[in-house]
Design an enzyme around this catalytic site. Structure first.
Site, mmCIF file in Angstrom:
data_model
loop_
_atom_site.group_PDB
_atom_site.id
_atom_site.type_symbol
_atom_site.label_atom_id
_atom_site.label_comp_id
_atom_site.label_asym_id
_atom_site.label_seq_id
_atom_site.Cartn_x
_atom_site.Cartn_y
_atom_site.Cartn_z
ATOM 1 N N MET A 79 0.954 -1.301 -0.060
ATOM 2 C CA MET A 79 -0.037 0.243 0.215
ATOM 3 C C MET A 79 0.884 1.925 0.261
ATOM 4 O O MET A 79 2.686 1.592 0.210
ATOM 5 C CB MET A 79 -0.510 0.151 0.981
ATOM 6 N N HIS A 80 0.333 2.328 -0.109
ATOM 7 C CA HIS A 80 0.755 3.810 0.022
ATOM 8 C C HIS A 80 1.609 4.374 -0.745
ATOM 9 O O HIS A 80 2.353 5.708 -1.007
ATOM 10 C CB HIS A 80 1.209 4.360 1.756
ATOM 11 N N ASP A 235 -2.678 -4.768 0.466
ATOM 12 C CA ASP A 235 -2.528 -5.833 1.166
ATOM 13 C C ASP A 235 -2.924 -7.079 1.793
ATOM 14 O O ASP A 235 -2.925 -7.845 2.494
ATOM 15 C CB ASP A 235 -0.134 -6.734 0.799
#
Length: 484
Positions: A79-80, A235
Protein backbone atom coordinates in the site's frame (compact mmCIF):
# COMPACT_ATOMS: atom_id res chain seq x y z
CA UNK A 1 -9.77 -21.38 -12.29
CA UNK A 2 -9.08 -18.04 -10.61
CA UNK A 3 -5.78 -16.12 -10.51
CA UNK A 4 -4.48 -14.04 -7.62
CA UNK A 5 -1.58 -11.64 -8.24
CA UNK A 6 0.14 -10.23 -5.17
CA UNK A 7 2.71 -7.48 -5.63
CA UNK A 8 4.83 -7.74 -2.48
CA UNK A 9 7.73 -5.57 -1.39
CA UNK A 10 10.26 -8.23 -2.35
CA UNK A 11 8.47 -9.95 -5.23
CA UNK A 12 5.35 -10.97 -7.12
CA UNK A 13 3.39 -14.12 -6.41
CA UNK A 14 0.88 -15.55 -8.90
CA UNK A 15 -1.50 -18.14 -7.40
CA UNK A 16 -4.00 -20.30 -9.26
CA UNK A 17 -7.00 -21.73 -7.39
CA UNK A 18 -9.87 -23.85 -8.64
CA UNK A 19 -13.58 -23.29 -8.06
CA UNK A 20 -13.31 -25.18 -4.75
CA UNK A 21 -10.57 -22.70 -3.70
CA UNK A 22 -7.84 -25.34 -3.74
CA UNK A 23 -4.40 -24.08 -4.75
CA UNK A 24 -3.39 -25.53 -8.11
CA UNK A 25 -0.01 -23.88 -8.65
CA UNK A 26 2.00 -20.73 -8.13
CA UNK A 27 4.75 -18.67 -9.70
CA UNK A 28 7.20 -16.26 -8.09
CA UNK A 29 9.65 -13.55 -9.14
CA UNK A 30 11.84 -11.24 -7.08
CA UNK A 31 11.98 -7.44 -7.01
CA UNK A 32 14.80 -5.34 -5.60
CA UNK A 33 14.34 -2.19 -3.53
CA UNK A 34 16.50 0.92 -3.88
CA UNK A 35 17.54 3.04 -0.89
CA UNK A 36 19.49 5.95 -2.44
CA UNK A 37 19.41 8.03 0.77
CA UNK A 38 18.68 7.46 4.46
CA UNK A 39 14.95 7.01 4.95
CA UNK A 40 14.30 6.59 1.21
CA UNK A 41 12.76 3.47 -0.32
CA UNK A 42 11.95 3.22 -4.03
CA UNK A 43 11.09 0.71 -6.75
CA UNK A 44 10.81 0.96 -10.52
CA UNK A 45 7.28 0.12 -11.72
CA UNK A 46 8.84 -1.56 -14.76
CA UNK A 47 10.27 -4.13 -12.33
CA UNK A 48 6.75 -4.93 -11.12
CA UNK A 49 5.66 -5.67 -14.69
CA UNK A 50 8.79 -7.75 -15.34
CA UNK A 51 8.24 -9.76 -12.13
CA UNK A 52 4.57 -10.31 -12.96
CA UNK A 53 5.53 -11.54 -16.44
CA UNK A 54 8.06 -13.96 -14.92
CA UNK A 55 5.65 -15.27 -12.26
CA UNK A 56 2.90 -15.90 -14.81
CA UNK A 57 5.39 -17.48 -17.23
CA UNK A 58 6.40 -19.91 -14.48
CA UNK A 59 2.75 -20.68 -13.85
CA UNK A 60 2.06 -21.19 -17.56
CA UNK A 61 5.02 -23.54 -17.95
CA UNK A 62 3.70 -25.82 -15.21
CA UNK A 63 -0.07 -25.38 -15.65
CA UNK A 64 -0.94 -24.17 -19.18
CA UNK A 65 -4.42 -25.77 -19.28
CA UNK A 66 -5.35 -24.45 -15.85
CA UNK A 67 -4.17 -20.94 -16.73
CA UNK A 68 -6.28 -21.06 -19.88
CA UNK A 69 -9.32 -21.86 -17.71
CA UNK A 70 -9.03 -18.68 -15.59
CA UNK A 71 -12.40 -16.89 -15.30
CA UNK A 72 -11.41 -14.16 -12.85
CA UNK A 73 -8.30 -12.29 -11.66
CA UNK A 74 -7.73 -10.49 -8.38
CA UNK A 75 -4.97 -8.04 -7.46
CA UNK A 76 -3.21 -7.32 -4.19
CA UNK A 77 -0.24 -5.11 -3.46
CA UNK A 78 1.80 -3.18 -0.95
CA UNK A 79 0.00 0.00 0.00
CA UNK A 80 0.71 3.75 0.03
CA UNK A 81 3.22 3.80 -2.85
CA UNK A 82 3.18 6.94 -5.00
CA UNK A 83 3.33 5.88 -8.66
CA UNK A 84 3.30 9.06 -10.73
CA UNK A 85 2.26 8.99 -14.38
CA UNK A 86 2.33 11.61 -17.12
CA UNK A 87 -0.38 12.23 -19.71
CA UNK A 88 0.60 9.26 -21.87
CA UNK A 89 0.92 6.99 -18.79
CA UNK A 90 4.72 7.18 -18.77
CA UNK A 91 6.28 6.72 -15.31
CA UNK A 92 7.70 10.05 -14.16
CA UNK A 93 9.98 8.78 -11.37
CA UNK A 94 10.55 5.64 -9.26
CA UNK A 95 7.66 4.76 -6.96
CA UNK A 96 8.08 6.18 -3.44
CA UNK A 97 7.32 3.16 -1.28
CA UNK A 98 5.26 2.53 1.87
CA UNK A 99 8.35 2.39 4.11
CA UNK A 100 9.87 5.62 2.76
CA UNK A 101 9.98 8.30 5.46
CA UNK A 102 11.41 11.29 3.58
CA UNK A 103 8.09 13.17 3.70
CA UNK A 104 7.84 13.32 7.51
CA UNK A 105 7.75 17.13 7.54
CA UNK A 106 5.10 17.25 4.83
CA UNK A 107 3.06 14.62 6.71
CA UNK A 108 3.19 16.70 9.89
CA UNK A 109 2.01 19.77 7.97
CA UNK A 110 -0.95 17.91 6.49
CA UNK A 111 -1.78 16.29 9.83
CA UNK A 112 -1.94 19.75 11.41
CA UNK A 113 -4.93 20.43 9.14
CA UNK A 114 -7.88 19.05 11.17
CA UNK A 115 -9.72 18.08 7.98
CA UNK A 116 -7.40 15.14 7.34
CA UNK A 117 -8.11 13.28 10.59
CA UNK A 118 -11.78 14.28 10.47
CA UNK A 119 -12.36 12.96 6.94
CA UNK A 120 -9.92 10.03 6.73
CA UNK A 121 -10.12 8.86 10.36
CA UNK A 122 -6.33 8.56 10.43
CA UNK A 123 -3.16 10.39 11.28
CA UNK A 124 -1.32 11.46 8.14
CA UNK A 125 1.71 9.17 8.36
CA UNK A 126 4.90 9.85 6.38
CA UNK A 127 4.41 6.53 4.57
CA UNK A 128 1.00 7.56 3.21
CA UNK A 129 0.67 8.76 -0.37
CA UNK A 130 -0.50 12.36 0.04
CA UNK A 131 2.59 13.73 1.86
CA UNK A 132 4.81 12.14 -0.79
CA UNK A 133 3.11 14.26 -3.43
CA UNK A 134 3.79 17.38 -1.38
CA UNK A 135 7.44 16.30 -1.14
CA UNK A 136 7.60 15.90 -4.92
CA UNK A 137 5.96 19.30 -5.37
CA UNK A 138 8.52 20.91 -3.05
CA UNK A 139 11.62 19.05 -4.25
CA UNK A 140 10.87 17.94 -7.82
CA UNK A 141 8.47 20.62 -9.09
CA UNK A 142 9.13 19.82 -12.74
CA UNK A 143 7.87 16.27 -12.11
CA UNK A 144 4.87 17.39 -10.06
CA UNK A 145 3.81 19.69 -12.91
CA UNK A 146 3.61 16.68 -15.25
CA UNK A 147 1.53 14.42 -12.95
CA UNK A 148 -1.63 13.31 -14.76
CA UNK A 149 -2.44 10.26 -12.60
CA UNK A 150 -1.38 8.97 -9.19
CA UNK A 151 -1.72 5.20 -8.94
CA UNK A 152 -1.10 2.78 -6.11
CA UNK A 153 1.34 -0.05 -6.95
CA UNK A 154 -1.17 -2.85 -7.63
CA UNK A 155 -3.24 -0.44 -9.71
CA UNK A 156 -0.25 0.21 -11.95
CA UNK A 157 -0.31 -3.52 -12.65
CA UNK A 158 -4.03 -3.14 -13.45
CA UNK A 159 -3.18 -0.40 -15.94
CA UNK A 160 -0.75 -2.78 -17.63
CA UNK A 161 -3.18 -5.72 -17.47
CA UNK A 162 -6.38 -3.93 -18.46
CA UNK A 163 -5.53 -0.42 -19.65
CA UNK A 164 -7.69 1.11 -16.90
CA UNK A 165 -7.01 3.78 -14.25
CA UNK A 166 -9.00 2.18 -11.42
CA UNK A 167 -8.60 1.40 -7.73
CA UNK A 168 -10.68 0.20 -4.78
CA UNK A 169 -11.50 1.27 -1.25
CA UNK A 170 -9.06 -0.64 0.97
CA UNK A 171 -5.90 0.48 -0.83
CA UNK A 172 -7.18 4.01 -1.45
CA UNK A 173 -7.90 4.46 2.26
CA UNK A 174 -4.13 4.53 2.80
CA UNK A 175 -3.55 7.60 0.63
CA UNK A 176 -4.93 10.27 3.06
CA UNK A 177 -7.25 11.44 0.26
CA UNK A 178 -10.21 9.11 0.86
CA UNK A 179 -13.34 9.97 2.82
CA UNK A 180 -13.14 6.63 4.65
CA UNK A 181 -16.64 6.66 6.11
CA UNK A 182 -18.30 7.61 2.80
CA UNK A 183 -15.93 5.49 0.66
CA UNK A 184 -15.14 8.15 -1.94
CA UNK A 185 -12.39 10.64 -2.79
CA UNK A 186 -12.43 13.87 -0.78
CA UNK A 187 -12.20 16.96 -3.02
CA UNK A 188 -11.24 18.99 0.06
CA UNK A 189 -8.22 16.83 0.90
CA UNK A 190 -7.10 16.60 -2.73
CA UNK A 191 -7.27 20.38 -3.02
CA UNK A 192 -5.11 20.66 0.12
CA UNK A 193 -2.35 18.87 -1.82
CA UNK A 194 -2.87 20.85 -5.07
CA UNK A 195 -4.62 17.93 -6.78
CA UNK A 196 -8.15 17.05 -7.91
CA UNK A 197 -10.18 13.97 -8.74
CA UNK A 198 -9.10 14.04 -12.39
CA UNK A 199 -5.68 12.86 -11.23
CA UNK A 200 -7.12 9.98 -9.21
CA UNK A 201 -8.24 6.55 -10.45
CA UNK A 202 -11.96 5.78 -10.42
CA UNK A 203 -13.13 3.69 -7.44
CA UNK A 204 -14.97 0.39 -7.07
CA UNK A 205 -15.38 -2.08 -4.21
CA UNK A 206 -12.76 -4.82 -4.02
CA UNK A 207 -15.33 -7.44 -4.99
CA UNK A 208 -16.43 -5.60 -8.16
CA UNK A 209 -15.06 -5.80 -11.69
CA UNK A 210 -12.39 -3.20 -12.45
CA UNK A 211 -11.28 -3.91 -16.00
CA UNK A 212 -10.72 -6.92 -18.21
CA UNK A 213 -7.55 -8.62 -19.43
CA UNK A 214 -6.10 -7.04 -22.60
CA UNK A 215 -6.16 -9.24 -25.69
CA UNK A 216 -2.39 -8.92 -26.22
CA UNK A 217 -1.58 -10.38 -22.80
CA UNK A 218 -4.35 -12.95 -22.99
CA UNK A 219 -2.89 -14.26 -26.25
CA UNK A 220 0.62 -14.44 -24.77
CA UNK A 221 -0.56 -16.44 -21.75
CA UNK A 222 -3.10 -18.63 -23.54
CA UNK A 223 -6.02 -17.02 -21.71
CA UNK A 224 -9.34 -15.57 -22.77
CA UNK A 225 -9.38 -11.84 -23.57
CA UNK A 226 -11.50 -9.73 -21.28
CA UNK A 227 -11.24 -11.98 -18.21
CA UNK A 228 -12.71 -9.84 -15.37
CA UNK A 229 -10.17 -8.26 -13.01
CA UNK A 230 -11.52 -7.56 -9.53
CA UNK A 231 -10.93 -4.30 -7.71
CA UNK A 232 -8.82 -6.38 -5.34
CA UNK A 233 -7.30 -5.05 -2.14
CA UNK A 234 -4.30 -3.61 -0.39
CA UNK A 235 -2.03 -6.35 0.92
CA UNK A 236 -3.39 -6.44 4.46
CA UNK A 237 -7.05 -6.43 3.44
CA UNK A 238 -6.26 -9.11 0.83
CA UNK A 239 -4.58 -11.24 3.49
CA UNK A 240 -7.68 -10.75 5.62
CA UNK A 241 -9.84 -12.04 2.76
CA UNK A 242 -7.51 -15.03 2.47
CA UNK A 243 -7.72 -15.67 6.22
CA UNK A 244 -11.47 -15.15 6.46
CA UNK A 245 -10.90 -12.09 8.67
CA UNK A 246 -13.91 -10.23 7.33
CA UNK A 247 -16.48 -10.44 10.14
CA UNK A 248 -16.77 -8.40 13.32
CA UNK A 249 -14.27 -9.52 15.99
CA UNK A 250 -12.05 -11.58 13.69
CA UNK A 251 -8.34 -10.68 13.83
CA UNK A 252 -4.92 -11.75 12.65
CA UNK A 253 -1.30 -10.96 13.42
CA UNK A 254 0.97 -10.81 10.39
CA UNK A 255 4.69 -11.42 10.73
CA UNK A 256 5.96 -10.17 7.40
CA UNK A 257 8.52 -7.54 6.44
CA UNK A 258 6.35 -5.21 8.47
CA UNK A 259 4.06 -6.39 11.24
CA UNK A 260 0.29 -5.92 11.37
CA UNK A 261 -2.34 -6.53 14.03
CA UNK A 262 -5.55 -6.50 12.00
CA UNK A 263 -9.17 -6.49 13.21
CA UNK A 264 -12.28 -6.53 11.00
CA UNK A 265 -15.16 -4.18 11.85
CA UNK A 266 -18.79 -4.00 10.74
CA UNK A 267 -18.81 -0.23 11.30
CA UNK A 268 -16.52 2.76 10.76
CA UNK A 269 -14.75 3.32 14.12
CA UNK A 270 -12.05 5.97 13.71
CA UNK A 271 -9.69 6.93 16.53
CA UNK A 272 -6.75 8.64 14.90
CA UNK A 273 -5.11 9.71 18.15
CA UNK A 274 -4.25 6.08 18.94
CA UNK A 275 -2.14 5.85 15.74
CA UNK A 276 -4.31 2.91 14.71
CA UNK A 277 -5.15 2.79 11.01
CA UNK A 278 -8.88 2.76 10.26
CA UNK A 279 -9.39 1.76 6.62
CA UNK A 280 -12.11 0.44 4.36
CA UNK A 281 -12.10 -3.34 3.98
CA UNK A 282 -12.20 -5.01 0.57
CA UNK A 283 -15.84 -6.09 1.07
CA UNK A 284 -18.65 -3.53 0.73
CA UNK A 285 -19.71 -1.72 3.89
CA UNK A 286 -16.97 -3.25 6.02
CA UNK A 287 -13.98 -1.56 7.56
CA UNK A 288 -10.94 -2.63 9.54
CA UNK A 289 -8.51 -1.32 12.11
CA UNK A 290 -4.86 -2.21 12.31
CA UNK A 291 -1.78 -1.41 14.27
CA UNK A 292 1.33 -1.38 12.09
CA UNK A 293 4.97 -1.89 13.04
CA UNK A 294 7.45 -1.11 10.29
CA UNK A 295 10.12 -3.76 10.98
CA UNK A 296 8.92 -7.25 11.97
CA UNK A 297 10.80 -9.99 10.11
CA UNK A 298 12.96 -7.14 8.82
CA UNK A 299 14.34 -6.91 12.37
CA UNK A 300 15.35 -10.59 12.34
CA UNK A 301 16.76 -10.17 8.81
CA UNK A 302 18.89 -7.28 10.11
CA UNK A 303 20.35 -9.54 12.80
CA UNK A 304 20.81 -12.29 10.22
CA UNK A 305 22.86 -9.97 8.01
CA UNK A 306 25.08 -8.97 10.93
CA UNK A 307 25.66 -12.48 12.27
CA UNK A 308 25.93 -14.28 8.94
CA UNK A 309 23.34 -16.81 10.13
CA UNK A 310 19.99 -17.38 8.41
CA UNK A 311 16.83 -16.29 10.19
CA UNK A 312 15.85 -19.96 10.54
CA UNK A 313 19.21 -20.84 12.09
CA UNK A 314 18.92 -17.95 14.55
CA UNK A 315 15.45 -18.91 15.78
CA UNK A 316 16.44 -22.58 15.76
CA UNK A 317 19.15 -21.88 18.34
CA UNK A 318 16.42 -20.90 20.82
CA UNK A 319 14.69 -24.28 20.68
CA UNK A 320 10.96 -24.69 21.26
CA UNK A 321 10.69 -23.80 24.95
CA UNK A 322 9.94 -20.15 25.66
CA UNK A 323 12.51 -18.46 27.89
CA UNK A 324 11.98 -15.65 30.37
CA UNK A 325 13.18 -12.31 28.93
CA UNK A 326 16.80 -11.44 29.72
CA UNK A 327 18.18 -8.00 30.59
CA UNK A 328 18.58 -7.23 26.88
CA UNK A 329 15.78 -5.21 25.28
CA UNK A 330 15.41 -4.50 21.56
CA UNK A 331 13.41 -1.63 20.08
CA UNK A 332 12.53 -2.67 16.49
CA UNK A 333 12.44 0.86 15.11
CA UNK A 334 14.94 0.28 12.30
CA UNK A 335 13.03 2.58 9.95
CA UNK A 336 10.91 4.52 12.43
CA UNK A 337 7.56 3.39 13.83
CA UNK A 338 3.87 3.85 13.11
CA UNK A 339 1.69 2.46 15.90
CA UNK A 340 1.59 3.84 18.52
CA UNK A 341 4.32 6.48 18.15
CA UNK A 342 3.94 7.92 14.63
CA UNK A 343 7.67 8.67 14.71
CA UNK A 344 9.64 8.44 11.47
CA UNK A 345 12.85 9.71 13.05
CA UNK A 346 13.20 7.21 15.92
CA UNK A 347 15.66 4.39 15.37
CA UNK A 348 16.12 0.99 16.99
CA UNK A 349 18.29 0.08 19.94
CA UNK A 350 19.68 -2.84 21.95
CA UNK A 351 20.04 -2.07 25.65
CA UNK A 352 21.16 -4.07 28.68
CA UNK A 353 24.05 -5.80 26.88
CA UNK A 354 26.65 -7.65 28.90
CA UNK A 355 29.67 -9.86 28.25
CA UNK A 356 27.35 -12.83 28.51
CA UNK A 357 25.00 -11.51 25.79
CA UNK A 358 25.69 -13.99 23.03
CA UNK A 359 24.00 -14.47 19.68
CA UNK A 360 21.04 -16.44 21.09
CA UNK A 361 20.35 -13.70 23.64
CA UNK A 362 20.29 -11.09 20.86
CA UNK A 363 17.93 -13.25 18.79
CA UNK A 364 15.63 -13.67 21.78
CA UNK A 365 15.64 -9.91 22.37
CA UNK A 366 14.77 -9.21 18.73
CA UNK A 367 11.82 -11.64 18.80
CA UNK A 368 10.60 -10.18 22.10
CA UNK A 369 11.00 -6.62 20.84
CA UNK A 370 8.72 -7.33 17.89
CA UNK A 371 6.27 -9.14 20.22
CA UNK A 372 6.18 -6.07 22.49
CA UNK A 373 5.60 -3.83 19.47
CA UNK A 374 2.53 -5.96 18.74
CA UNK A 375 1.49 -5.48 22.38
CA UNK A 376 1.68 -1.72 21.78
CA UNK A 377 -0.69 -2.19 18.85
CA UNK A 378 -3.04 -4.33 20.97
CA UNK A 379 -3.22 -1.55 23.56
CA UNK A 380 -3.82 1.03 20.82
CA UNK A 381 -6.65 -1.05 19.34
CA UNK A 382 -8.21 -1.31 22.79
CA UNK A 383 -8.13 2.48 23.12
CA UNK A 384 -9.88 2.66 19.72
CA UNK A 385 -12.71 0.45 21.00
CA UNK A 386 -11.60 -2.93 19.67
CA UNK A 387 -10.84 -5.73 22.15
CA UNK A 388 -9.37 -8.96 20.81
CA UNK A 389 -9.81 -12.36 22.44
CA UNK A 390 -7.58 -14.33 20.01
CA UNK A 391 -5.66 -13.86 16.77
CA UNK A 392 -4.59 -16.04 13.84
CA UNK A 393 -0.92 -15.91 12.80
CA UNK A 394 0.18 -15.48 9.19
CA UNK A 395 3.35 -14.39 7.39
CA UNK A 396 6.82 -15.86 7.04
CA UNK A 397 7.77 -15.20 10.66
CA UNK A 398 4.88 -17.38 11.85
CA UNK A 399 6.95 -20.45 10.95
CA UNK A 400 8.85 -19.86 14.21
CA UNK A 401 6.93 -21.48 17.06
CA UNK A 402 9.19 -19.71 19.54
CA UNK A 403 8.21 -16.34 18.10
CA UNK A 404 4.50 -17.21 18.25
CA UNK A 405 4.85 -18.31 21.88
CA UNK A 406 6.48 -14.98 22.69
CA UNK A 407 3.68 -13.10 20.91
CA UNK A 408 0.92 -15.08 22.64
CA UNK A 409 2.52 -14.44 26.04
CA UNK A 410 3.20 -10.75 25.33
CA UNK A 411 -0.38 -10.21 24.13
CA UNK A 412 -1.96 -12.45 26.76
CA UNK A 413 -4.29 -14.10 24.21
CA UNK A 414 -4.20 -17.38 22.23
CA UNK A 415 -2.59 -17.44 18.78
CA UNK A 416 -4.18 -19.81 16.24
CA UNK A 417 -2.12 -21.42 13.48
CA UNK A 418 -4.17 -22.21 10.36
CA UNK A 419 -4.17 -25.65 8.81
CA UNK A 420 -1.67 -26.21 6.03
CA UNK A 421 -2.43 -24.05 3.05
CA UNK A 422 -1.69 -20.73 1.44
CA UNK A 423 -3.97 -18.13 3.01
CA UNK A 424 -1.99 -14.99 2.24
CA UNK A 425 -2.63 -11.97 0.06
CA UNK A 426 -2.42 -13.85 -3.27
CA UNK A 427 -5.10 -16.28 -2.06
CA UNK A 428 -7.27 -13.39 -0.88
CA UNK A 429 -6.83 -11.70 -4.26
CA UNK A 430 -7.85 -14.91 -6.05
CA UNK A 431 -10.95 -15.09 -3.85
CA UNK A 432 -11.86 -11.53 -4.83
CA UNK A 433 -11.35 -12.49 -8.49
CA UNK A 434 -13.79 -15.37 -7.96
CA UNK A 435 -16.41 -13.07 -6.43
CA UNK A 436 -16.04 -10.45 -9.18
CA UNK A 437 -16.37 -13.10 -11.90
CA UNK A 438 -19.25 -15.11 -10.44
CA UNK A 439 -21.19 -12.74 -8.16
CA UNK A 440 -20.86 -15.23 -5.28
CA UNK A 441 -21.50 -14.09 -1.69
CA UNK A 442 -18.14 -12.69 -0.51
CA UNK A 443 -18.79 -13.67 3.11
CA UNK A 444 -19.22 -17.30 2.07
CA UNK A 445 -16.24 -17.23 -0.29
CA UNK A 446 -13.97 -15.58 2.27
CA UNK A 447 -14.45 -18.19 4.98
CA UNK A 448 -11.85 -18.83 7.67
CA UNK A 449 -9.53 -21.85 7.32
CA UNK A 450 -9.45 -24.66 9.85
CA UNK A 451 -7.15 -24.19 12.84
CA UNK A 452 -4.30 -26.71 13.04
CA UNK A 453 -2.90 -25.64 16.39
CA UNK A 454 -3.45 -23.05 19.11
CA UNK A 455 -0.59 -21.54 21.07
CA UNK A 456 -1.66 -20.39 24.52
CA UNK A 457 0.12 -17.71 26.55
CA UNK A 458 2.72 -19.15 28.93
CA UNK A 459 1.11 -18.40 32.29
CA UNK A 460 4.30 -19.17 34.20
CA UNK A 461 6.10 -16.37 32.31
CA UNK A 462 3.26 -13.84 32.37
CA UNK A 463 4.82 -11.62 35.04
CA UNK A 464 8.30 -11.84 33.54
CA UNK A 465 6.91 -10.67 30.20
CA UNK A 466 4.90 -7.90 31.87
CA UNK A 467 8.04 -6.65 33.60
CA UNK A 468 10.02 -6.80 30.36
CA UNK A 469 7.24 -4.95 28.52
CA UNK A 470 7.39 -2.25 31.18
CA UNK A 471 11.12 -1.81 30.47
CA UNK A 472 10.38 -1.76 26.76
CA UNK A 473 7.79 1.00 27.19
CA UNK A 474 10.20 3.17 29.17
CA UNK A 475 12.91 2.96 26.54
CA UNK A 476 11.10 4.72 23.69
CA UNK A 477 10.93 8.17 25.34
CA UNK A 478 14.46 7.74 26.70
CA UNK A 479 15.93 6.90 23.29
CA UNK A 480 13.85 9.59 21.56
CA UNK A 481 14.99 12.27 23.97
CA UNK A 482 18.62 11.16 23.88
CA UNK A 483 18.82 11.11 20.07
CA UNK A 484 16.58 14.03 19.18
Amino acid sequence: MYLGLDLGTSGVKALLIDEAQKAVGSGHASIDISRPHSGWSEQAPADWVRACEEAIAELKAAHPKELAAVKGIGLSGHMHGATLLGRDDQVLRPCIMWNDTRSHEEAAELDANPAFRRITGNIVFPGFTAPKLIWVKNNEPEIFAKVAKVLLPKDYLRLWLAGEHMSEMSDSAGTAWLDTGRRKWSPELLAATSLDESRMPSLVEGTEKAGGLRAELASKWGMRAGVPIAGGAGDNAASACGMGTVGEGHAFVSLGTSGVLFAANAAYLPNAESAVHTFCHALPQTWHQMGVILSATDSLNWLSDITGKSAGDLTGELGDTLNAPTSVTFLPYLSGERTPHNDSAIRGSLTGLGHESGRAVLTQAVLEGVAFAFRDSLEALASAGTTLSRVTAIGGGSRSRYWLKAIATALGIPVDIPADGDFGAAFGAARLGLVAATGADPLRVCAAPDTAETIEPDKALKQAFEDAYGRYRKLYPAVRDATA
